[in-house]
Write a protein that holds these residues in place. Sequence first.
Motif, short mmCIF file in Angstrom:
data_model
loop_
_atom_site.label_atom_id
_atom_site.label_comp_id
_atom_site.label_asym_id
_atom_site.label_seq_id
_atom_site.Cartn_x
_atom_site.Cartn_y
_atom_site.Cartn_z
N MET A 280 -79.94 47.65 -2.37
CA MET A 280 -78.91 46.75 -1.91
C MET A 280 -77.57 47.43 -2.13
SD MET A 280 -77.93 42.97 -3.39
CE MET A 280 -79.33 42.20 -2.68
N PRO A 281 -76.71 47.45 -1.14
CA PRO A 281 -75.39 48.04 -1.31
C PRO A 281 -74.57 47.28 -2.36
CG PRO A 281 -75.85 47.64 1.01
CD PRO A 281 -76.93 46.98 0.22
N THR A 282 -73.72 48.00 -3.08
CA THR A 282 -72.89 47.33 -4.08
C THR A 282 -71.98 46.28 -3.45
OG1 THR A 282 -71.31 49.14 -3.99
CG2 THR A 282 -72.93 49.20 -5.76
N SER A 283 -71.60 46.47 -2.20
CA SER A 283 -70.77 45.46 -1.53
C SER A 283 -71.52 44.14 -1.42
CB SER A 283 -70.32 45.94 -0.15
OG SER A 283 -71.45 46.21 0.66
N SER A 284 -72.83 44.20 -1.18
CA SER A 284 -73.63 42.98 -1.13
C SER A 284 -73.74 42.33 -2.51
CB SER A 284 -75.03 43.26 -0.60
OG SER A 284 -74.97 43.70 0.73
N ILE A 285 -73.88 43.18 -3.54
CA ILE A 285 -73.91 42.65 -4.90
C ILE A 285 -72.59 41.96 -5.21
CG2 ILE A 285 -74.06 43.27 -7.34
CD1 ILE A 285 -75.87 45.62 -6.46
N GLY A 286 -71.49 42.61 -4.83
CA GLY A 286 -70.16 42.02 -5.04
C GLY A 286 -70.00 40.69 -4.34
N ASP A 287 -70.50 40.59 -3.11
CA ASP A 287 -70.44 39.32 -2.38
C ASP A 287 -71.21 38.24 -3.11
OD1 ASP A 287 -68.93 40.54 -0.43
OD2 ASP A 287 -70.62 40.78 0.98
N LYS A 288 -72.40 38.56 -3.59
CA LYS A 288 -73.23 37.58 -4.27
C LYS A 288 -72.63 37.15 -5.61
CE LYS A 288 -77.54 38.80 -2.03
NZ LYS A 288 -77.68 37.59 -1.27
N LEU A 289 -71.99 38.11 -6.31
CA LEU A 289 -71.37 37.80 -7.60
C LEU A 289 -69.94 37.31 -7.46
CD1 LEU A 289 -72.61 40.85 -9.71
CD2 LEU A 289 -73.48 38.52 -9.74
N GLN A 290 -69.42 37.35 -6.25
CA GLN A 290 -68.03 36.99 -5.95
C GLN A 290 -67.07 37.84 -6.78
OE1 GLN A 290 -67.88 32.73 -6.48
NE2 GLN A 290 -68.95 32.38 -4.56
N GLN A 291 -67.34 39.16 -6.78
CA GLN A 291 -66.53 40.14 -7.50
C GLN A 291 -66.10 41.22 -6.52
OE1 GLN A 291 -66.00 40.12 -11.07
NE2 GLN A 291 -66.87 38.08 -10.90
N VAL A 292 -64.97 41.85 -6.79
CA VAL A 292 -64.50 42.95 -5.95
C VAL A 292 -64.01 44.10 -6.82
CG1 VAL A 292 -63.84 41.53 -3.98
CG2 VAL A 292 -62.18 41.97 -5.79
N GLY A 293 -64.00 45.30 -6.24
CA GLY A 293 -63.40 46.47 -6.86
C GLY A 293 -63.77 46.71 -8.31
N GLY A 294 -62.75 46.88 -9.15
CA GLY A 294 -62.94 47.18 -10.56
C GLY A 294 -63.70 46.10 -11.31
N THR A 295 -63.53 44.85 -10.89
CA THR A 295 -64.25 43.78 -11.58
C THR A 295 -65.74 43.85 -11.30
OG1 THR A 295 -63.84 42.19 -9.81
CG2 THR A 295 -62.29 42.20 -11.63
N LEU A 296 -66.12 44.39 -10.15
CA LEU A 296 -67.53 44.56 -9.83
C LEU A 296 -68.16 45.57 -10.78
CD1 LEU A 296 -70.01 43.99 -8.14
CD2 LEU A 296 -69.19 45.68 -6.50
N LYS A 297 -67.46 46.67 -11.07
CA LYS A 297 -67.99 47.66 -12.00
C LYS A 297 -68.24 47.03 -13.36
CE LYS A 297 -67.16 51.99 -14.38
NZ LYS A 297 -67.76 51.47 -15.60
N GLY A 298 -67.31 46.24 -13.83
CA GLY A 298 -67.47 45.56 -15.12
C GLY A 298 -68.65 44.62 -15.12
N ALA A 299 -68.83 43.89 -14.01
CA ALA A 299 -69.95 42.96 -13.90
C ALA A 299 -71.28 43.72 -13.92
CB ALA A 299 -69.83 42.14 -12.63
N ILE A 300 -71.34 44.83 -13.19
CA ILE A 300 -72.57 45.63 -13.17
C ILE A 300 -72.82 46.26 -14.53
CG2 ILE A 300 -73.73 47.62 -12.14
CD1 ILE A 300 -72.41 46.81 -9.48
#
Length: 59
Positions: free
Chosen positions: A1-21
């Motif tokens: 799954m692309p990280t953009s899809s993960i970000g959409d599902k977690l409602q996170q973007v950019g740097g906050t997505l890295k922290g969430a992952i």
Amino acid sequence: MPTSSIGDKLQQVGGTLKGAIDRIEERGLVRRERDTRYGRIWRIWLTPAGNCKTYCPRW
């Protein structure tokens, strides 16, 4: 799954997505490895613990 899809599902973007992952990885729910062909790309896979069949958070 692309990280953009993960970000959409977690409602996170950019740097906050890295922290969430990072936090999800610390819990052992995903594993992350650099792509051997394209060094800028990270591949992220669910671990057995991260599979919803074995672990589903209360949403």
